[in-house]
Motif scaffolding. Structure first.
Motif, PDB file in Angstrom:
ATOM      1  N   VAL A  39      11.212   2.300 112.371  1.00  0.00           N
ATOM      2  CA  VAL A  39      10.031   1.571 112.826  1.00  0.00           C
ATOM      3  C   VAL A  39      10.406   0.117 113.102  1.00  0.00           C
ATOM      4  N   PHE A  40      10.025  -0.359 114.292  1.00  0.00           N
ATOM      5  CA  PHE A  40      10.164  -1.771 114.631  1.00  0.00           C
ATOM      6  C   PHE A  40       8.888  -2.512 114.259  1.00  0.00           C
ATOM      7  N   ALA A  41       9.006  -3.605 113.533  1.00  0.00           N
ATOM      8  CA  ALA A  41       7.923  -4.581 113.445  1.00  0.00           C
ATOM      9  C   ALA A  41       7.932  -5.409 114.729  1.00  0.00           C
ATOM     10  N   ASN A  42       6.893  -6.236 114.930  1.00  0.00           N
ATOM     11  CA  ASN A  42       6.770  -6.942 116.206  1.00  0.00           C
ATOM     12  C   ASN A  42       6.035  -8.262 116.016  1.00  0.00           C
ATOM     13  N   VAL A  43       6.708  -9.348 116.409  1.00  0.00           N
ATOM     14  CA  VAL A  43       6.079 -10.668 116.433  1.00  0.00           C
ATOM     15  C   VAL A  43       6.538 -11.410 117.685  1.00  0.00           C
ATOM     16  N   GLY A  44       5.886 -12.508 117.979  1.00  0.00           N
ATOM     17  CA  GLY A  44       6.332 -13.397 119.041  1.00  0.00           C
ATOM     18  C   GLY A  44       7.058 -14.593 118.461  1.00  0.00           C
ATOM     19  N   PRO A  45       7.617 -15.449 119.304  1.00  0.00           N
ATOM     20  CA  PRO A  45       8.388 -16.589 118.806  1.00  0.00           C
ATOM     21  C   PRO A  45       7.534 -17.721 118.260  1.00  0.00           C
ATOM     22  N   THR A  46       6.212 -17.598 118.328  1.00  0.00           N
ATOM     23  CA  THR A  46       5.353 -18.667 117.817  1.00  0.00           C
ATOM     24  C   THR A  46       5.133 -18.583 116.315  1.00  0.00           C
ATOM     25  N   VAL A  47       5.504 -17.463 115.677  1.00  0.00           N
ATOM     26  CA  VAL A  47       5.295 -17.351 114.233  1.00  0.00           C
ATOM     27  C   VAL A  47       6.405 -18.090 113.503  1.00  0.00           C
ATOM     28  N   SER A  48       6.129 -18.419 112.252  1.00  0.00           N
ATOM     29  CA  SER A  48       7.147 -19.047 111.419  1.00  0.00           C
ATOM     30  C   SER A  48       8.111 -17.980 110.895  1.00  0.00           C
ATOM     31  N   PRO A  49       9.299 -18.388 110.450  1.00  0.00           N
ATOM     32  CA  PRO A  49      10.205 -17.403 109.837  1.00  0.00           C
ATOM     33  C   PRO A  49       9.555 -16.669 108.669  1.00  0.00           C
ATOM     34  N   GLU A  50       8.739 -17.383 107.891  1.00  0.00           N
ATOM     35  CA  GLU A  50       8.078 -16.745 106.749  1.00  0.00           C
ATOM     36  C   GLU A  50       7.096 -15.667 107.221  1.00  0.00           C
ATOM     37  N   ASP A  92      -0.919 -19.167 124.678  1.00  0.00           N
ATOM     38  CA  ASP A  92      -0.123 -20.330 124.299  1.00  0.00           C
ATOM     39  C   ASP A  92       0.424 -20.995 125.558  1.00  0.00           C
ATOM     40  N   ARG A  93       0.655 -22.277 125.487  1.00  0.00           N
ATOM     41  CA  ARG A  93       1.172 -23.010 126.627  1.00  0.00           C
ATOM     42  C   ARG A  93       2.451 -23.781 126.304  1.00  0.00           C
ATOM     43  N   TRP A 104      10.590 -22.168 121.851  1.00  0.00           N
ATOM     44  CA  TRP A 104      10.834 -20.744 121.607  1.00  0.00           C
ATOM     45  C   TRP A 104      12.292 -20.413 121.284  1.00  0.00           C
ATOM     46  N   PRO A 105      13.291 -20.951 121.995  1.00  0.00           N
ATOM     47  CA  PRO A 105      14.669 -20.580 121.661  1.00  0.00           C
ATOM     48  C   PRO A 105      15.034 -20.874 120.208  1.00  0.00           C
ATOM     49  N   GLU A 106      14.734 -22.074 119.744  1.00  0.00           N
ATOM     50  CA  GLU A 106      15.101 -22.399 118.361  1.00  0.00           C
ATOM     51  C   GLU A 106      14.257 -21.630 117.355  1.00  0.00           C
ATOM     52  N   ARG A 107      13.022 -21.316 117.706  1.00  0.00           N
ATOM     53  CA  ARG A 107      12.198 -20.483 116.828  1.00  0.00           C
ATOM     54  C   ARG A 107      12.786 -19.079 116.712  1.00  0.00           C
ATOM     55  N   ILE A 108      13.282 -18.547 117.827  1.00  0.00           N
ATOM     56  CA  ILE A 108      13.918 -17.229 117.794  1.00  0.00           C
ATOM     57  C   ILE A 108      15.137 -17.259 116.879  1.00  0.00           C
ATOM     58  N   ALA A 127      13.703  -2.653 111.770  1.00  0.00           N
ATOM     59  CA  ALA A 127      14.165  -3.733 112.642  1.00  0.00           C
ATOM     60  C   ALA A 127      12.944  -4.515 113.102  1.00  0.00           C
ATOM     61  N   LEU A 128      13.186  -5.649 113.736  1.00  0.00           N
ATOM     62  CA  LEU A 128      12.105  -6.502 114.224  1.00  0.00           C
ATOM     63  C   LEU A 128      12.262  -6.745 115.713  1.00  0.00           C
ATOM     64  N   GLN A 129      11.205  -6.516 116.467  1.00  0.00           N
ATOM     65  CA  GLN A 129      11.139  -6.958 117.854  1.00  0.00           C
ATOM     66  C   GLN A 129      10.491  -8.349 117.898  1.00  0.00           C
ATOM     67  N   ILE A 130      11.131  -9.265 118.605  1.00  0.00           N
ATOM     68  CA  ILE A 130      10.494 -10.535 118.954  1.00  0.00           C
ATOM     69  C   ILE A 130      10.163 -10.464 120.435  1.00  0.00           C
ATOM     70  N   HIS A 131       8.873 -10.404 120.760  1.00  0.00           N
ATOM     71  CA  HIS A 131       8.495 -10.310 122.175  1.00  0.00           C
ATOM     72  C   HIS A 131       8.364 -11.706 122.762  1.00  0.00           C
ATOM     73  N   ILE A 132       8.887 -11.875 123.965  1.00  0.00           N
ATOM     74  CA  ILE A 132       8.724 -13.134 124.683  1.00  0.00           C
ATOM     75  C   ILE A 132       7.927 -12.843 125.954  1.00  0.00           C
ATOM     76  N   ASN A 133       6.841 -13.570 126.123  1.00  0.00           N
ATOM     77  CA  ASN A 133       5.847 -13.221 127.155  1.00  0.00           C
ATOM     78  C   ASN A 133       5.233 -14.449 127.815  1.00  0.00           C
ATOM     79  N   PRO A 134       6.040 -15.379 128.334  1.00  0.00           N
ATOM     80  CA  PRO A 134       5.447 -16.586 128.902  1.00  0.00           C
ATOM     81  C   PRO A 134       4.521 -16.308 130.084  1.00  0.00           C
ATOM     82  N   VAL A 135       4.817 -15.288 130.895  1.00  0.00           N
ATOM     83  CA  VAL A 135       3.952 -14.989 132.037  1.00  0.00           C
ATOM     84  C   VAL A 135       2.576 -14.539 131.546  1.00  0.00           C
ATOM     85  N   GLN A 136       2.558 -13.633 130.582  1.00  0.00           N
ATOM     86  CA  GLN A 136       1.280 -13.183 130.022  1.00  0.00           C
ATOM     87  C   GLN A 136       0.504 -14.345 129.421  1.00  0.00           C
TER      88      GLN A 136
END
Length: 373
Positions: free
Chosen positions: A137-148, A178-179, A184-188, A161-170
């Protein structure tokens, strides 16, 4: 349908969902299913295999196993991220997880941001692990969340495993999106360093360019899902949710799945990065095409959701088993005893995809003669 047979209540009964997060998730489900009603041509149709009549191998000699995030999967496709965060989304996740458990497929949840903000929504995600206690099972977050928060998302599902979705167009088209993308890179990087499981960075249907994959590699990411254009279009979905629909021109933004794979793997895959693929996968042939372009496994979302809606869990399991049989048959025809062998098959890329690929420097004639190399 609320049960496997679909006789007790509608699957998509949203009457209990009132908070903004849940309403948005239900909008996404409804609009994604609308897109599935009119299957469309996509870049997979610009790709054909060169047929060699005497290179087929016995089907009994074919293995469909593949390695993803350090684990062996019996099949090279999986149920990719879809939903969660509302009552109806929780029901969908529960049914998808039952199908995953019955068929041995890996599965990803949709974004867990809603549950991180509203703990009462956690059951709409934890049902995946409840219904599939031993599956991948993959968990799923975006790059806006904190590491915690990312660690919380993983622990919520006892995720593999964890999916980090990146969706600037959406996010750009979404009224409430989010704007701020610059961090995002350093958050990832920070999330990948914090979580105790493998991390996959994926797009949501607009494709990952080779420079993006190279940047992700520099951030410590070793697996990406190119998730290209051709399937569910979240720019269209978010534009439909806007009262004035003023982003109508964003339809078909991004790189197709095929083009993203071509540029990611030609002339060689970005060093140290494993590829997954999703976006517009409609059939076992599309799965095999993506594997031939270097993907280790292929995610399917819209088609499986539509199958579940129409035929329930048993129908989805039957479809998955049919796909498994057909993938094996296609590999046999192509002389591929294992998934990696598909990367030596000869490919013809034509149409708009060929034109775009040439502009990006892909050597298409070499792809047509790979088996001779």
């Amino acid at each position: 349908m609320g049960s496997e047979q679909g006789t007790s209540k509608p699957l998509f009964d949203s009457s209990l969902d009132h908070n903004p997060d849940s309403v948005r998730k239900n909008d996404h489900i409804r609009l994604a299913l609308q897109q599935q009603k009119a299957p469309k041509r996509n870049a997979f149709d610009d790709m054909r295999f060169v047929h060699h009549a005497l290179r087929a191998v016995d089907q009994a000699s074919v293995s469909t196993a593949t390695q993803v995030c350090g684990e062996e999967w019996p099949l090279p496709f999986y149920i990719n991220a879809m939903t969660g965060g509302s009552a109806q989304a929780g029901e969908i996740n529960s049914l998808l997880a039952q199908a995953a458990a019955a068929s041995g497929l890996a599965m990803a949840t949709g974004s867990q941001h809603a549950a991180l903000r509203r703990p009462e929504l956690e059951p709409t995600f934890t049902t995946v692990r409840d219904r599939n206690p031993s599956g991948f099972v993959f968990a799923n977050v975006g790059p806006t969340v904190s590491p915690e928060q990312a660690v919380r998302a993983v622990n919520m599902l006892s995720a593999s495993a964890l999916q980090i979705h990146i969706n600037p167009v959406q996010e750009a088209v979404m009224s409430e999106g989010d704007r701020d993308y610059g961090t995002w890179p350093e958050r990832i990087r920070a999330i990948a360093e914090a979580v105790p499981v493998p991390v996959v960075v994926k797009e949501v249907g607009f494709g990952l360019s080779r420079p993006t994959i190279e940047l992700l590699a520099s951030l410590g990411i070793s697996t990406v899902d190119v998730s290209g254009r051709g399937g569910t279009d979240f720019a269209v979905i978010e534009n439909e949710r806007r009262t004035d629909r003023d982003y109508w021109y964003m339809d078909n933004w991004g790189l197709s799945t095929v083009l993203a794979l071509l540029t990611a793997s030609q002339p060689e895959t970005v060093p140290g990065v494993a590829l997954l693929a999703s976006g517009g996968v409609r059939s076992p042939l599309d799965v095999v095409k993506a594997l031939a372009l270097g993907a280790q496994a292929v995610g399917v979302s819209g088609h499986f959701l539509a199958t579940l809606t129409a035929h329930g869990v048993s129908g989805l399991v039957d479809e998955i088993n049919d796909w498994a049989s057909q993938v094996r048959a296609l590999m046999s025809l192509l002389g591929a005893r294992k998934v990696a062998d598909l990367r030596h098959s000869d490919l013809l890329i034509t149409g708009p995809t060929a034109e775009e690929a040439r502009l990006l420097g892909v050597d298409l004639p070499a792809l047509a003669r790979r088996s001779a190399q």
